[in-house]
Scaffold this active site. Structure first.
Site, PDB file in Angstrom:
ATOM      1  N   GLU A   1       0.821  -1.217   0.000  1.00 14.33           N
ATOM      2  CA  GLU A   1       0.000   0.000   0.000  1.00 14.33           C
ATOM      3  C   GLU A   1       0.859   1.272   0.000  1.00 14.33           C
ATOM      4  O   GLU A   1       0.616   2.207   0.750  1.00 14.33           O
ATOM      5  CB  GLU A   1      -0.970  -0.013   1.183  1.00 14.33           C
ATOM      6  CG  GLU A   1      -1.915  -1.213   1.130  1.00 14.33           C
ATOM      7  CD  GLU A   1      -3.011  -1.215   2.193  1.00 14.33           C
ATOM      8  OE1 GLU A   1      -2.786  -0.652   3.271  1.00 14.33           O
ATOM      9  OE2 GLU A   1      -4.075  -1.798   1.922  1.00 14.33           O
TER      10      GLU A   1
ATOM     11  N   GLU B   1     -12.487  -2.113  12.138  1.00 13.08           N
ATOM     12  CA  GLU B   1     -12.533  -1.375  10.873  1.00 13.08           C
ATOM     13  C   GLU B   1     -13.705  -1.812   9.994  1.00 13.08           C
ATOM     14  O   GLU B   1     -14.464  -0.983   9.488  1.00 13.08           O
ATOM     15  CB  GLU B   1     -11.214  -1.567  10.123  1.00 13.08           C
ATOM     16  CG  GLU B   1     -11.221  -0.919   8.745  1.00 13.08           C
ATOM     17  CD  GLU B   1      -9.884  -1.047   8.018  1.00 13.08           C
ATOM     18  OE1 GLU B   1      -8.928  -1.612   8.579  1.00 13.08           O
ATOM     19  OE2 GLU B   1      -9.799  -0.551   6.875  1.00 13.08           O
TER      20      GLU B   1
ATOM     21  N   ASP C   1      -8.591  -8.774   3.914  1.00 11.32           N
ATOM     22  CA  ASP C   1      -8.323  -7.678   4.836  1.00 11.32           C
ATOM     23  C   ASP C   1      -9.359  -7.596   5.951  1.00 11.32           C
ATOM     24  O   ASP C   1     -10.159  -6.658   5.976  1.00 11.32           O
ATOM     25  CB  ASP C   1      -8.304  -6.359   4.035  1.00 11.32           C
ATOM     26  CG  ASP C   1      -7.646  -5.230   4.815  1.00 11.32           C
ATOM     27  OD1 ASP C   1      -7.057  -5.517   5.871  1.00 11.32           O
ATOM     28  OD2 ASP C   1      -7.724  -4.079   4.370  1.00 11.32           O
TER      29      ASP C   1
HETATM   30  C1  GCU Z   1      -6.151  -2.063   5.819  1.00 10.26           C
HETATM   31  C2  GCU Z   1      -6.475  -0.727   6.412  1.00 10.26           C
HETATM   32  C3  GCU Z   1      -5.323   0.211   6.365  1.00 10.26           C
HETATM   33  C4  GCU Z   1      -4.071  -0.461   6.945  1.00 10.26           C
HETATM   34  C5  GCU Z   1      -3.832  -1.781   6.261  1.00 10.26           C
HETATM   35  C6  GCU Z   1      -2.696  -2.589   6.872  1.00 10.26           C
HETATM   36  O1  GCU Z   1      -5.998  -1.957   4.425  1.00 10.26           O
HETATM   37  O2  GCU Z   1      -7.582  -0.168   5.738  1.00 10.26           O
HETATM   38  O3  GCU Z   1      -5.657   1.364   7.096  1.00 10.26           O
HETATM   39  O4  GCU Z   1      -2.976   0.366   6.805  1.00 10.26           O
HETATM   40  O5  GCU Z   1      -4.973  -2.578   6.348  1.00 10.26           O
HETATM   41  O6  GCU Z   1      -2.989  -3.591   7.508  1.00 10.26           O
HETATM   42  O7  GCU Z   1      -1.537  -2.261   6.707  1.00 10.26           O
END
Ligand code: GCU
Length: 683
Positions: free
Chosen positions: A298, A405, A377
């Site tokens: 990400e 979440e 996730d």
């Molecule tokens: C999810 C979440 C993010 C987080 C990511 C992770 O995608 O929405 O906010 O950073 O998980 O586990 O790194």
């Protein structure tokens, strides 16, 4: 000197350690025998209980030298630290002889309850065991029982930013106020509440905390070097309760912090930079736990930039930490978040396995591969990640998400104990293989659900998730309902039966209720993009994140079979690959995760997919309405502030569940044209 017990700021909820839980122990005579800083913590706790309830505590230091005990018969409770081997002197089974650094032996005879441990943390956990037992700890006789955690590392990852982040706020995916640790770019000035947090964690068996977000922005990156003093202050506050401090680090730290111009893990200057940084951390925090790393994930930097593998990346950090006894937790959450939704060949669910399974055996001994429990996730329903069974020569840790979440953001009641327990009991190799709870040699990790909210977790009932995680991390095959009962007994001491029953009613089935009114049959997501709260059926359907359901006029679901789909089902071994491969054998609750089926496909429950969607959405809302009614009926038994907070959140949960029901049902009625058999209102 005993340490003084933490005093929580006025108005902060004591959670599962209200003062009454100390009454049985605090009204008796106790010997605390042994020496060391955590023994002083134990002494301080017992002394505080006695000061309140009229008991007495005597301090001995003989156990630590291995000398025969003082006459135990004159005490109701003896808490004794002994040298190795001593703990098992009454019996011989191997476990009793060596409960390990964190274990303890508990027994009772001749009117004396005895806890012996050979490590200081063991004594602390033994103390909290006695607290949990309450009066039962002082009744009858009890043959020696050894208790010890299934895994050495039972950890919470805080996704806390040091400073408020413009998009994510202070706590990423935090639903309980600001950070417990950080304010305005620094560690909070008064760490008394952090001490109290450490105490709550010790009382449920958690022994490690990572204090900053896995997305390490520049402000957090400095915690590794020039701001390590802030980390040291937090570590000092947590240490008396046996909680070690860990840090999330940015893989490109050398570049970010003015070191070498690259972060190539095989570059000698980079390696030396890390070794030096780690020396600095240990100078400030001698018992530092290690690093958590989100790399090539990400948008975070990682070894791929340099054409290196994730084992190369993890091992570089492991090498820097090894001389000091630290561990690197390397996250397996690596996937392409810039996917083209038109491309049906790529499947996010496959990514972690594809990246990591071939690296088995390549990770250093002090590297742990931290794997999300499911392949996507933290959805309300996912299959167990095939990665958990695929790396027998790697220390693997399971990561779950206590912060809700995708499960109602602590506005909805969703007790996750049963879900986590299903994951931990899953046997990747089939019924004769080991369960995930035993395979997770690298430990258990939860993303924390705690903030500076007076109830710690925003929703007061979400405290049950934190407690349950701690206890499951200690004993992964424990029955979650038994843990919930423990939590109820501690949090609501001397609760009337009606309150106990009411709490069980609203919590036991709450995860399945949440599942009913949200995304159906394992298909996942369908949330509003960005913040992930509330329904957004097509919210991620045409996005780059790889989270699709493929609903059209004929059917829904993702074909992940090996025969005609993405091949994800073949990542499983044992009987699972076969079971998931065919829609006929795939369990109903995961059907749409593994298969694209027509709306008229008949589930093993006998209902069609579309009728299942309608029915469960009506049922889910009805169940939340019923839970709200049950909670309202407990008003006379719960303190007004707690009752009101939960009642207010039930209003929101009912509103939101109805929104989910109506959007999901309308969506599928419009797509499929199939009417509800029972003629209920769908818009
Ligand atoms: C999810 C979440 C993010 C987080 C990511 C992770 O995608 O929405 O906010 O950073 O998980 O586990 O790194």
């Amino acid at each position: 000197m005993p340490i003084t017990v933490p005093v929580l700021p006025a108005g902060v909820d004591p959670a599962w350690l209200p003062r009454e839980v100390w009454r049985p122990l605090g009204s008796r005579r106790t010997l605390v025998d042994g020496s060391g800083p955590l023994v002083e913590t134990v002494h301080g706790e017992v002394a505080a209980g006695c000061a309140r309830y009229g008991g007495a505590v005597v301090r001995g230091t003989r156990g630590a030298r291995g000398a025969p005990g003082v006459p135990d018969g004159s005490y109701d409770l003896v808490l004794r630290l002994v040298h190795h081997g001593g703990a098992g002197r009454h019996t011989d089974p191997a476990l009793l002889a060596s409960p390990g650094e964190e274990g303890f032996v508990h027994e009772r005879s001749g009117g004396t309850t005895t806890v012996t441990a050979s490590g200081q943390r063991g004594l602390l956990y033994g103390l909290f065991h006695v607290v949990r037992l309450g009066e039962d700890a002082f009744r009858g006789d009890r043959a020696p029982e050894a208790h010890r955690p299934a895994t050495e590392l039972r950890m919470l990852d805080h996704w806390d930013n040091v400073a408020v982040h413009p998009v994510m706020g202070q706590v990423e995916r935090g639903y309980a106020g600001g950070s417990l640790f950080w304010r305005d770019g620094s560690a909070v000035a008064d760490l008394e509440r952090v001490r109290g947090y450490g105490r709550l964690l010790a009382a449920c068996g958690i022994n490690a905390v990572s204090v900053n977000n896995v997305n390490v922005h520049e402000a957090e990156a400095h915690l590794l070097t020039d701001r390590v003093g802030d980390v040291a202050r937090i570590a000092d506050a947590l240490r008396p309760y046996g909680v070690r401090t860990h840090l999330s680090v940015n893989f490109a730290s050398p570049v970010l912090l003015g070191g070498p111009a690259c972060a190539d893990p095989l570059d000698a200057a980079v390696r030396e930079w890390w070794a030096e940084a780690v020396r600095g951390v240990y100078a400030a925090v001698p018992d530092f736990g290690g690093f958590v790393v989100k790399a090539d994930s990400e948008g975070q930097p990682g070894p791929f930039t340099y054409g290196r593998s994730h084992a190369d990346g993890a091992n570089m950090l492991a090498a820097a930490l090894a001389p000091h006894g630290g561990t690197v937790h390397w996250r397996a959450f690596v996937y392409d978040h810039r996917q083209d939704w038109r491309d049906r060949s790529s499947d996010r669910a496959r990514a972690a396995y594809d990246h990591f399974a071939t690296l088995d055996g390549e990770f250093a001994d002090n590297a742990v591969l931290q794997v999300k429990h499911g392949p996507m996730d933290f959805q309300v329903r996912e299959p167990v990640s095939p990665v958990l069974g695929a790396l027998p020569r790697t220390r693997v840790a399971v990561e779950v998400q206590a912060t809700q979440e995708y499960t109602g953001q602590q506005r909805h009641v969703c007790w996750l104990g049963p879900m986590w327990s299903e994951v931990l009991r899953f046997r990747p190799g089939g019924e004769h293989g080991s369960a995930v709870g035993a395979l997770a040699r690298g430990g258990m990790v939860a993303v924390s659900n705690v903030g500076d909210d007076p109830f710690w977790t925003g929703h007061p009932l979400a405290q049950a998730n934190l407690y349950t995680f701690g206890r499951l991390s200690w004993q992964p095959d424990a029955e979650p309902r038994r843990i919930l009962d423990e939590w109820i007994a501690l949090t609501f001491p001397s609760a009337a039966d009606r309150l106990v029953d009411g709490l069980r009613t609203v919590l036991h089935g709450s995860w399945r209720t949440y599942e009913k009114y949200t995304a159906p049959l394992g298909v996942g997501f369908m949330v509003q993009p960005g913040h992930h709260y509330g329904p957004g059926v097509d919210g991620y359907e045409y996005s780059p994140w790889g989270t699709y359901h493929f609903a059209d006029r004929d059917g829904i679901g993702v074909d992940r079979s090996a025969a005609t789909g993405t091949g994800y089902a073949a990542q499983y071994s044992g009987p699972w690959a076969e079971l998931y491969e065919s829609p006929g054998s795939c369990p109903d609750e995961l059907l749409l995760f593994f298969h694209h089926v027509p709306y008229g496909h008949v589930l093993s429950s006998g209902r069609t997919v579309v009728q299942h969607i309608y029915d469960t959405h009506f049922e889910g809302v009805a169940e939340v309405e019923e839970a709200r009614r049950v909670w309202a009926g407990l008003a006379d038994l719960v303190e007004p502030a707690r009752h009101a907070r939960v009642a207010e959140r039930y209003e929101e949960q009912v509103r939101c569940a109805r929104e989910w029901r109506d959007q999901v049902n309308s969506y599928f009625l419009r797509k499929s044209g199939v009417a509800d058999e029972r003629g209920r209102t769908i818009y």
